[in-house]
Scaffold this active site. Structure first.
Site, short mmCIF file in Angstrom:
data_model
loop_
_atom_site.label_atom_id
_atom_site.label_comp_id
_atom_site.label_asym_id
_atom_site.label_seq_id
_atom_site.Cartn_x
_atom_site.Cartn_y
_atom_site.Cartn_z
N GLN A 73 23.21 7.21 -37.23
CA GLN A 73 21.87 6.64 -37.47
C GLN A 73 21.64 5.33 -36.73
O GLN A 73 20.54 5.06 -36.24
CB GLN A 73 21.74 6.36 -38.96
CG GLN A 73 20.74 7.20 -39.67
CD GLN A 73 20.49 6.63 -41.07
OE1 GLN A 73 20.98 5.56 -41.45
NE2 GLN A 73 19.73 7.37 -41.83
N ILE A 92 0.84 -1.20 0.00
CA ILE A 92 0.00 0.00 0.00
C ILE A 92 0.88 1.26 0.00
O ILE A 92 1.63 1.50 0.95
CB ILE A 92 -0.97 0.00 1.21
CG1 ILE A 92 -1.81 -1.30 1.21
CG2 ILE A 92 -1.88 1.23 1.18
CD1 ILE A 92 -2.57 -1.60 -0.08
N GLU A 100 -2.00 -0.39 -10.45
CA GLU A 100 -3.25 0.02 -11.11
C GLU A 100 -3.62 -0.92 -12.27
O GLU A 100 -4.18 -0.47 -13.28
CB GLU A 100 -3.18 1.47 -11.59
CG GLU A 100 -3.68 2.48 -10.58
CD GLU A 100 -5.08 2.18 -10.07
OE1 GLU A 100 -5.16 1.64 -8.94
OE2 GLU A 100 -6.06 2.48 -10.75
C1 FAD Z 1 5.26 -0.34 -5.27
C2 FAD Z 1 3.85 -0.77 -5.29
C3 FAD Z 1 2.85 0.10 -4.90
C4 FAD Z 1 1.52 -0.31 -4.87
N1 FAD Z 1 0.56 0.53 -4.40
C5 FAD Z 1 -0.70 0.05 -4.18
C6 FAD Z 1 -1.66 0.84 -3.49
O1 FAD Z 1 -1.42 1.98 -3.11
N2 FAD Z 1 -2.89 0.29 -3.24
C7 FAD Z 1 -3.21 -0.98 -3.64
O2 FAD Z 1 -4.32 -1.40 -3.37
N3 FAD Z 1 -2.31 -1.74 -4.31
C8 FAD Z 1 -1.07 -1.28 -4.57
N4 FAD Z 1 -0.14 -2.05 -5.20
C9 FAD Z 1 -0.52 -3.38 -5.64
C10 FAD Z 1 -0.61 -3.55 -7.14
O3 FAD Z 1 -1.74 -2.91 -7.65
C11 FAD Z 1 -0.59 -5.06 -7.41
O4 FAD Z 1 0.72 -5.50 -7.14
C12 FAD Z 1 -0.99 -5.42 -8.82
O5 FAD Z 1 -2.35 -5.16 -9.03
C13 FAD Z 1 -0.71 -6.89 -9.14
O6 FAD Z 1 -1.19 -7.74 -8.16
P1 FAD Z 1 -0.21 -8.84 -7.52
O7 FAD Z 1 1.03 -8.18 -7.10
O8 FAD Z 1 -0.98 -9.62 -6.52
O9 FAD Z 1 0.15 -9.80 -8.75
P2 FAD Z 1 -0.74 -11.01 -9.36
O10 FAD Z 1 -2.13 -10.56 -9.52
O11 FAD Z 1 -0.50 -12.24 -8.58
O12 FAD Z 1 -0.04 -11.14 -10.76
C14 FAD Z 1 1.21 -11.80 -10.97
C15 FAD Z 1 1.42 -11.92 -12.48
O13 FAD Z 1 0.38 -12.73 -13.06
C16 FAD Z 1 -0.32 -12.02 -14.07
N5 FAD Z 1 -1.74 -12.37 -13.98
C17 FAD Z 1 -2.59 -12.09 -12.94
N6 FAD Z 1 -3.81 -12.56 -13.21
C18 FAD Z 1 -3.75 -13.14 -14.42
C19 FAD Z 1 -4.71 -13.83 -15.23
N7 FAD Z 1 -5.98 -13.96 -14.87
N8 FAD Z 1 -4.29 -14.30 -16.42
C20 FAD Z 1 -3.01 -14.17 -16.82
N9 FAD Z 1 -2.07 -13.53 -16.09
C21 FAD Z 1 -2.44 -13.03 -14.90
C22 FAD Z 1 -0.06 -10.55 -13.78
O14 FAD Z 1 -0.15 -9.76 -14.93
C23 FAD Z 1 1.36 -10.60 -13.22
O15 FAD Z 1 2.27 -10.61 -14.28
C24 FAD Z 1 1.18 -1.62 -5.28
C25 FAD Z 1 2.19 -2.50 -5.72
C26 FAD Z 1 3.51 -2.10 -5.69
C27 FAD Z 1 4.57 -3.08 -6.11
#
Ligand code: FAD
Length: 575
Positions: free
Chosen positions: A294, A176, A383
């Site tokens: 280039q 977060i 996001e």
């Molecule tokens: C520095 C940082 C700041 C953040 N800030 C916030 C914040 O302020 N508030 C908040 O709520 N969140 C925040 N997040 C969370 C962020 O939004 C999530 O990390 C992100 O949405 C991905 O979720 P996850 O990390 O659980 O990855 P996962 O959802 O587990 O994904 C892992 C991988 O699998 C892929 N994947 C996921 N689902 C599928 C599917 N159905 N099919 C195929 N591929 C898939 C994804 O593209 C990714 O490559 C933050 C994250 C970071 C690292």
């Protein structure tokens, strides 16, 4: 009809006037450069430290950036989407970590903006405007990232005499932004009626924050896990006062919030590329500056500037439509996804190329491009990841293809052909080929039921973004030639330069859509079916025309390089 090539209204109907926006962009630049000059940024990055005082200064009377996104009735300035994109790009050029901290308050207040009751808005939005209260947006959990529906944090109603007086929150939030420094938190938790947003104050009993994460980039922003252990919140802190609206409220703002992250990709990418352009004018190798080679400029500089400006065109297209009120209920979520996908992928590639353009120097911490590359990396993850964007884009446009019985991209191609007749120099004819090819590929996917393969569906998402990017860029280039670009749009390149960039991007898009599209359609077939099906399908693609459209590419790359270096010569530092 999509009016994809229309430049949009001359001036945005909402938001700041152009003069106030320019002043705000300059003030943001001056404030951040004074507060955290480059050396200090590198030091903070190295020490993994969030300059909380700077973030608070930006979001309070000192700079007042929070006023931009708060409506006037709650004490803000009521900035529009174009204003927000321009300011987000500016912040990202300066430092993406600090920009992320500011974004967290934007994001945290979004559920309030779309879902809160008038009384709640009066309280919480006014507090942000007047007191510079910092927010964090708590959606993600250890096991619920891309799939927010899997969230486990619960909000159990507390009742007195049969009436709900409060909720007990239990669970954990992960990654977060502002997690360790915010004053207020918007937390998504499951009530009996489904996910709902709650506003929580720092210091509530049972609510704790973990130590900051040790991150790859944006090390000037604070990112922390949150622990909710039987935290009592009053019923009045349920956003909107009705349970179960949380995911809908989150969905409603994606068009807008993804545009902000798109602007981050754009700003981060340009921050790196501008440095590479300047560096290449002074670095002599092989007897001349690299800027005159280039093999250097046409690989490491020009294609990245073109991709970034194509993404800008799409961002401005979405922002203009949002400002015209077309985004209600999340109606422009697909467009927001395309903008984010194009801009953040372009930003990452540009920053990576900027390291290469600096040679060994780019690989050292002393050079800002090394930090920028790590910073901009986050934009394809938070996001909504790039893969989730591909899925969103493909699913959305797949529906349009089916609903229109295959006419969706044929109509856009016709629109582009008409634009080409008026403006033969903006790449519209080549963008029309990309859209016509896309329509044929989608049709082949429908006939072969190929979207049952997730990989094919996601690749379609990529190709759709390319084709639409080319269409919109051609529209922007035409508007630049007609002198009808909105006043608040970015005007860093003149109309002939934008037209040359658009032609380069359109050729790339046509080549990619036709070539890659054919590859995946054929790739989904069994080897024994390939030959005949492949022949029939290939006949529906304008492959010869796409190849012929590549003529003139090298001359256009040359003229884009000239435009980039001429501008750099007249602007020794970035805006
Ligand atoms: C520095 C940082 C700041 C953040 N800030 C916030 C914040 O302020 N508030 C908040 O709520 N969140 C925040 N997040 C969370 C962020 O939004 C999530 O990390 C992100 O949405 C991905 O979720 P996850 O990390 O659980 O990855 P996962 O959802 O587990 O994904 C892992 C991988 O699998 C892929 N994947 C996921 N689902 C599928 C599917 N159905 N099919 C195929 N591929 C898939 C994804 O593209 C990714 O490559 C933050 C994250 C970071 C690292």
């Amino acid at each position: 009809m999509t009016l994809m090539t229309s430049p949009g209204p001359q001036t945005a109907s909402t938001g700041l006037d152009a003069e106030t926006l320019t002043m705000m962009l300059e003030t943001v630049r001056d404030f951040v450069t004074d507060a955290i000059p480059e050396e200090r940024q590198l030091q903070l990055d190295h020490e993994d430290e969030c300059p909380e005082d700077v973030v608070r200064g930006m979001c309070s009377d000192q700079l007042g950036i929070q006023l931009l996104f708060i409506p006037e009735e709650y004490g803000g300035m009521g900035g529009g989407s174009i204003d927000v994109y321009r300011v987000c790009e500016q912040m990202a050029r300066l430092d993406l970590g600090v920009a992320t901290s500011v974004l967290a308050t934007f994001l945290g207040s979004d559920p309030i903006f779309v879902g809160a009751t008038p009384e709640q808005k009066g309280q919480w939005l006014t507090e942000i405007a007047e007191q510079g209260v910092l927010y964090a947006y708590g959606a993600t959990e250890p096991e619920a990232g891309s799939d927010l529906g899997a969230l486990k944090t619960t909000a159990t109603p507390v009742t007195e005499d049969g009436a709900v007086t409060g909720y007990r929150l239990n669970g954990r939030k992960q990654w977060i932004s502002n997690g360790g420094i915010a004053d207020r938190y918007t937390i998504l938790a499951s009530t009996p009626a489904g996910p709902s947003w709650f506003v929580l104050a720092r210091g509530a009993e049972g609510f704790t924050q973990a130590k900051p994460e040790d991150k790859h980039g944006i090390r000037l922003s604070n990112t922390a896990a949150l622990y909710l252990d039987d935290v009592l919140v009053p019923a009045g802190n349920l956003v909107g006062g009705v349970e179960g609206q949380g995911l809908t409220q989150a969905q409603q703002v994606f068009g807008y919030t993804r545009l902000m992250v798109a602007a981050f990709g754009l700003g981060g990418g340009w921050a790196a590329l501008d440095r590479a352009i300047r560096y290449s004018t002074t670095r002599i190798q092989g007897g001349a500056p690299l800027s005159e080679k280039q093999g250097y400029t046409h690989k490491l500089i020009v294609p990245h500037a073109v991709r970034l400006e194509a993404a800008r065109a799409y961002i401005e297209y979405v922002a203009t439509r949002l400002d015209a009120g077309e985004g209600a209920g999340g109606a422009l979520n697909n467009e927001g996804a395309i903008a984010k996908y194009l801009a953040t992928e372009a930003g990452n590639l540009a920053a990576d190329a900027a390291i290469q353009a600096h040679g060994g120097y780019g690989y050292t911490r002393e050079y800002m491009v090394e930090k920028i590359k790590r910073d901009v990396r986050i934009t394809t993850i938070y996001e909504g990841t790039s893969e989730i964007m591909e899925m969103t884009i493909a699913r959305g446009r797949w529906q349009e293809h089916l609903k229109s019985a295959g006419r969706y991209y044929r109509d856009i191609a016709a629109e582009l052909t008409a634009l080409h007749a008026r403006h033969p120099d903006v790449g519209a004819g080549t963008a029309a080929l990309a859209c016509a090819a896309l329509g044929a590929i989608l049709e082949a996917c429908r006939a072969g039921r190929l979207t049952r393969h997730q990989h094919v569906l996601f690749r379609l998402g990529e190709l759709i973004a390319q084709a639409e990017g080319a269409a919109v860029f051609a529209g922007r280039a035409a508007a630049a030639l007609d002198g009808t670009l909105p006043e608040k749009a970015d005007h860093r390149y003149d109309a002939p330069a934008i037209a040359a960039m658009s032609r380069v991007f359109a050729r790339d898009a046509a080549q990619k859509v036709a070539g890659e599209g054919a590859r995946w359609v054929t790739g989904a077939l069994a080897p024994e079916d390939a030959e005949s099906a492949h022949r029939t399908f290939e006949a529906s693609l304008p492959l010869g025309a796409v190849r012929a459209a590549q003529a003139g590419l090298l001359a256009d790359l040359d003229s884009v390089a000239t435009a980039l270096y001429e501008r750099a010569a007249h602007t020794p530092t970035e805006d």
